[in-house]
Scaffold this active site. Sequence first.
Site, PDB file in Angstrom:
ATOM      1  N   TYR A   1      -9.726  15.646  -4.883  1.00  0.00           N
ATOM      2  CA  TYR A   1      -8.570  15.195  -5.757  1.00  0.00           C
ATOM      3  C   TYR A   1      -6.869  15.891  -6.943  1.00  0.00           C
ATOM      4  CZ  TYR A   1      -6.901  12.058 -10.401  1.00  0.00           C
ATOM      5  OH  TYR A   1      -6.140  11.788 -11.819  1.00  0.00           O
TER       6      TYR A   1
ATOM      7  N   ASP B   1       0.562  -1.136   0.073  1.00  0.00           N
ATOM      8  CA  ASP B   1       0.009   0.125   0.094  1.00  0.00           C
ATOM      9  C   ASP B   1       0.996   1.295   0.279  1.00  0.00           C
ATOM     10  OD1 ASP B   1      -1.476   2.425   1.140  1.00  0.00           O
ATOM     11  OD2 ASP B   1      -3.105   1.112   2.299  1.00  0.00           O
TER      12      ASP B   1
ATOM     13  N   ALA C   1      -6.873  18.802  -5.484  1.00  0.00           N
ATOM     14  CA  ALA C   1      -5.527  19.433  -4.365  1.00  0.00           C
ATOM     15  C   ALA C   1      -4.298  18.597  -4.375  1.00  0.00           C
ATOM     16  CB  ALA C   1      -5.706  19.491  -3.046  1.00  0.00           C
TER      17      ALA C   1
HETATM   18  N1  LIG Z   1      -8.398   7.516 -15.443  1.00  0.00           N
HETATM   19  C1  LIG Z   1      -8.270   8.869 -15.613  1.00  0.00           C
HETATM   20  O1  LIG Z   1      -9.591   9.507 -15.657  1.00  0.00           O
HETATM   21  C2  LIG Z   1      -7.230   9.352 -14.483  1.00  0.00           C
HETATM   22  C3  LIG Z   1      -6.908  10.331 -15.464  1.00  0.00           C
HETATM   23  C4  LIG Z   1      -5.714  11.550 -15.434  1.00  0.00           C
HETATM   24  C5  LIG Z   1      -4.757  10.912 -14.453  1.00  0.00           C
HETATM   25  N2  LIG Z   1      -5.768   9.934 -13.634  1.00  0.00           N
HETATM   26  C6  LIG Z   1      -3.931   8.781 -12.997  1.00  0.00           C
HETATM   27  O2  LIG Z   1      -3.929   7.841 -13.313  1.00  0.00           O
HETATM   28  C7  LIG Z   1      -3.124   6.915 -12.425  1.00  0.00           C
HETATM   29  C8  LIG Z   1      -3.914   5.130 -12.308  1.00  0.00           C
HETATM   30  O3  LIG Z   1      -5.753   5.154 -12.432  1.00  0.00           O
HETATM   31  P1  LIG Z   1      -6.078   5.108 -12.800  1.00  0.00           P
HETATM   32  O4  LIG Z   1      -6.857   5.241 -13.748  1.00  0.00           O
HETATM   33  O5  LIG Z   1      -5.449   3.936 -13.956  1.00  0.00           O
HETATM   34  O6  LIG Z   1      -6.430   3.504 -11.811  1.00  0.00           O
HETATM   35  P2  LIG Z   1      -7.806   2.285 -11.650  1.00  0.00           P
HETATM   36  O7  LIG Z   1      -7.569   1.825 -12.529  1.00  0.00           O
HETATM   37  O8  LIG Z   1      -7.863   2.592 -10.675  1.00  0.00           O
HETATM   38  O9  LIG Z   1      -5.985   1.781 -10.941  1.00  0.00           O
HETATM   39  C9  LIG Z   1      -5.035   2.203 -10.321  1.00  0.00           C
HETATM   40  C10 LIG Z   1      -4.200   1.464  -9.866  1.00  0.00           C
HETATM   41  O10 LIG Z   1      -3.710   1.667  -8.546  1.00  0.00           O
HETATM   42  C11 LIG Z   1      -3.848   0.816  -7.403  1.00  0.00           C
HETATM   43  N3  LIG Z   1      -3.776   1.112  -5.991  1.00  0.00           N
HETATM   44  C12 LIG Z   1      -4.794   2.005  -5.528  1.00  0.00           C
HETATM   45  N4  LIG Z   1      -4.130   2.387  -3.843  1.00  0.00           N
HETATM   46  C13 LIG Z   1      -3.055   1.973  -4.678  1.00  0.00           C
HETATM   47  C14 LIG Z   1      -2.592   2.377  -2.979  1.00  0.00           C
HETATM   48  N5  LIG Z   1      -2.889   2.823  -2.267  1.00  0.00           N
HETATM   49  N6  LIG Z   1      -1.851   1.108  -2.470  1.00  0.00           N
HETATM   50  C15 LIG Z   1      -0.916   0.346  -3.691  1.00  0.00           C
HETATM   51  N7  LIG Z   1      -1.976   0.897  -5.302  1.00  0.00           N
HETATM   52  C16 LIG Z   1      -3.225   1.596  -5.171  1.00  0.00           C
HETATM   53  C17 LIG Z   1      -4.740   0.232  -8.120  1.00  0.00           C
HETATM   54  O11 LIG Z   1      -4.893  -1.365  -7.170  1.00  0.00           O
HETATM   55  P3  LIG Z   1      -5.323  -1.861  -5.797  1.00  0.00           P
HETATM   56  O12 LIG Z   1      -6.752  -1.108  -5.741  1.00  0.00           O
HETATM   57  O13 LIG Z   1      -5.534  -3.473  -5.763  1.00  0.00           O
HETATM   58  O14 LIG Z   1      -4.202  -1.674  -5.018  1.00  0.00           O
HETATM   59  C18 LIG Z   1      -4.645   0.119  -9.725  1.00  0.00           C
HETATM   60  O15 LIG Z   1      -3.546  -1.143  -9.728  1.00  0.00           O
HETATM   61  C19 LIG Z   1      -3.541   7.798 -11.010  1.00  0.00           C
HETATM   62  O16 LIG Z   1      -2.637   8.477 -10.516  1.00  0.00           O
HETATM   63  C20 LIG Z   1      -4.939   8.978 -11.552  1.00  0.00           C
HETATM   64  O17 LIG Z   1      -4.889   9.499 -10.304  1.00  0.00           O
HETATM   65  C21 LIG Z   1      -5.696   8.676 -14.078  1.00  0.00           C
END
Ligand SMILES: NC(=O)c1ccc[n+]([C@@H]2O[C@H](COP(=O)([O-])OP(=O)(O)OC[C@H]3O[C@@H](n4cnc5c(N)ncnc54)[C@H](OP(=O)(O)O)[C@@H]3O)[C@@H](O)[C@H]2O)c1
Length: 267
Positions: free
Chosen positions: A155, A63, A157
């Site tokens: 988010y 985590d 922030a």
């Molecule tokens: N999707 C969008 O629209 C978007 C846009 C801009 C930026 N982003 C950024 O891209 C990044 C990836 O997001 P995503 O969209 O791919 O999200 P996602 O599909 O929800 O995947 C998030 C990943 O992070 C892991 N995770 C969550 N909390 C964690 C923790 N405390 N420790 C370790 N791992 C953790 C999750 O696995 P577990 O739950 O198993 O830990 C999962 O593998 C994020 O930083 C997000 O803010 C996303």
Amino acid sequence: MNNLAGKSVLITGASEGIGRALALELAPLGARLALNARSAQRLQATAHDCVALGAEAVALPGDVSQRQDCQGLIAATIERFGRLDVLVNNAGITMWSRFDAVVDFSVFERLMAVNYLGPMWLTAAALPHLKQSRGLIVAIASIAGLTGVPERTGYAASKHAMVGFFESLRIELRGSGVAVSIIAPDFVVSQIHRRAVGPDGKPLGTTPMQESRIMSADECARLTVRAMQRRQRLAILSARGRVGRWARLIAPGMVDRIAQRAIRERH
Ligand SMILES: NC(=O)c1ccc[n+]([C@@H]2O[C@H](COP(=O)([O-])OP(=O)(O)OC[C@H]3O[C@@H](n4cnc5c(N)ncnc54)[C@H](OP(=O)(O)O)[C@@H]3O)[C@@H](O)[C@H]2O)c1
């Protein structure tokens, strides 16, 4: 250009969404992958798929909001690969709620712990190794780290904090050989919106996004790897994000309206 072959790369949040897509994009390039997320089972599936693509990959559950887990992750990567070339701070969570509708404010602390303090703890532990390898830190931030976005106060922030941290660190690292790439995706299809915390502190359960109209995780990963190979300072992954960056200097009200419409129309 493939300067990532043989490089030891740690990706957080690699079990799903952008992190998983990144791992699968890097695997055929010959990167050696240390993959992290909390869910060991889903993470193992990503590692397995990377190995099938010819990469060396290890699953390191943990985590990132826990300082000890962050230190353990870096130590385990060094133990496995003997070095660390790239740290990809990708793990993240989000929220969807107007601020005046929030009932459970603990989400603000959780957002800071995962999206900002996690990358900070990881970077602290990784830096000596990255200095040795003259490596790269990648921060998967967001357009919401560069501008305000309604219904995402906590988010935005946390992502502004992340961007401020890495922008400052980059200056400190001048001359060290370590580069910092900040990636600012627009909306991407992933699990993050389904898991987003609503006003009551509980996950929404369904995505509010029009998924057919937003970028795929694979495309986001492809653009991110291109920025990594160039050690690009800042990669804004959408045209409206790039235009907004400059437009806010002369017409900030217009950029506010674009952000408002993007949230209202969910794409
Ligand atoms: N999707 C969008 O629209 C978007 C846009 C801009 C930026 N982003 C950024 O891209 C990044 C990836 O997001 P995503 O969209 O791919 O999200 P996602 O599909 O929800 O995947 C998030 C990943 O992070 C892991 N995770 C969550 N909390 C964690 C923790 N405390 N420790 C370790 N791992 C953790 C999750 O696995 P577990 O739950 O198993 O830990 C999962 O593998 C994020 O930083 C997000 O803010 C996303």
